[in-house]
Design an enzyme around this catalytic site. Sequence first.
Site, short mmCIF file in Angstrom:
data_model
loop_
_atom_site.label_atom_id
_atom_site.label_comp_id
_atom_site.label_asym_id
_atom_site.label_seq_id
_atom_site.Cartn_x
_atom_site.Cartn_y
_atom_site.Cartn_z
N THR A 23 -0.65 1.33 6.92
CA THR A 23 -0.63 0.15 6.08
C THR A 23 -0.66 -1.07 6.99
O THR A 23 -0.32 -0.98 8.17
CB THR A 23 0.62 0.15 5.17
N GLY A 24 -1.08 -2.21 6.46
CA GLY A 24 -1.14 -3.42 7.27
C GLY A 24 -2.50 -4.07 7.13
O GLY A 24 -3.24 -3.79 6.19
N ARG A 50 -14.84 -6.43 -0.45
CA ARG A 50 -14.20 -6.21 0.86
C ARG A 50 -13.59 -4.81 0.91
O ARG A 50 -12.95 -4.36 -0.02
CB ARG A 50 -13.12 -7.27 1.08
N THR A 59 0.84 -1.20 0.00
CA THR A 59 0.00 0.00 0.00
C THR A 59 0.88 1.25 0.00
O THR A 59 1.96 1.24 0.57
CB THR A 59 -0.84 -0.06 1.30
N GLY A 106 -11.05 -2.24 3.09
CA GLY A 106 -10.01 -2.23 4.11
C GLY A 106 -10.05 -0.96 4.94
O GLY A 106 -11.02 -0.20 4.93
N ASP A 107 -8.97 -0.72 5.66
CA ASP A 107 -8.87 0.46 6.53
C ASP A 107 -8.55 1.74 5.76
O ASP A 107 -8.84 2.84 6.23
CB ASP A 107 -7.75 0.26 7.56
N GLY A 135 -6.04 -4.46 7.30
CA GLY A 135 -7.12 -3.48 7.44
C GLY A 135 -8.16 -3.87 8.47
O GLY A 135 -8.71 -3.02 9.17
N1 ASP Z 1 -4.25 -1.82 4.73
C1 ASP Z 1 -4.53 -2.39 3.44
C2 ASP Z 1 -5.88 -3.07 3.48
O1 ASP Z 1 -6.15 -3.76 4.44
C3 ASP Z 1 -3.52 -3.36 2.95
C4 ASP Z 1 -2.07 -3.01 3.18
O2 ASP Z 1 -1.77 -1.97 3.71
O3 ASP Z 1 -1.21 -3.81 2.78
O4 ASP Z 1 -6.61 -2.97 2.54
#
Ligand code: ASP
Length: 298
Positions: A208-209, A185, A157, A187-188, A211
């Site tokens: 990032t991470g 779906r 991301t 995400g965050d 979500g």
């Molecule tokens: N945070 C993002 C999501 O969950 C994915 C990512 O940051 O790798 O959509």
Amino acid sequence: MELFLTFQVDGKNKGAILSVKTGYKILQAGGSALEAVEKAIHVMEADTNFNAGNGSVLSEDGEVEMDACIMDGSNMKVGAVTAIKNILHPISLARAVMEKTFYNFLGAKGAMTLAINQSFPILEPGELVTQAARDALARYLLTRDPTIKENIGEGGTVGCVARDSKGNLAAGTSTGGLVGKLSGRIGDTPIVGGGTYADNKMGAMSATGTGEVIMKAVLVFDILRTASLTKESLNNVAAQKVKEMMDRYNGDGGVIGIDRNGRFAMAFSSPQMSWASQNSIDKIHYGVNPGENFITRA
Ligand code: ASP
């Protein structure tokens, strides 16, 4: 003037450095933090090494569905989009939601209609799909386990935070989401205060991470608000909250931020998080592994 951006798990940092240069030039020329964030993110959305725009990961049924959010801390305006297909720059569509509509957050047909009305180029289905994304989906489908990191592939991301010469702050985040996700779906990233937030009074932050975890921790808002109430440094609070999130929900996360005085903050619980930052004409700082802080000429 300061600009800070990131993406996840790429050893090279080239795209992030080009992106930071692009954003910083805008700030140097007197441009706004909002403009710098949008244009810095464009560079990474166009680069297939990132999980955003071109090169986004694929949903379970093999399609790119992207989320993005941008927020202007000078006036608390925000725009977000979800499940966007066939657009190279979802971050700009998020900005169009913010600037051209009454609303904060658009998905489904309305988001596409806005893109068409605002003359966004609409790509052919599959144009944003790379071989690396196909390979990552094939690996994912063997186990269907989103927690296996090797399934995800290299790119991550993208996010950016900036403070301009007037002291205004902005944050933006753009992503293809999680590999193999169910269609629809969310995400965050586009969740205001979850993955993206900016307020001149507190700071600007992008996450990032995973979500699913970040959004229930309301991560970036919690970090900004806690730092502002406790007067602790944004960097310390970020480290504390990212760790807390890991301990409580067992989900990786990483954040980049900037406080209202222009001090950068960064924390991540994933093994790596690529980042780059610039706050002077001649130097760019960057790193990937915990504790790294390399310097290259701008
Ligand atoms: N945070 C993002 C999501 O969950 C994915 C990512 O940051 O790798 O959509």
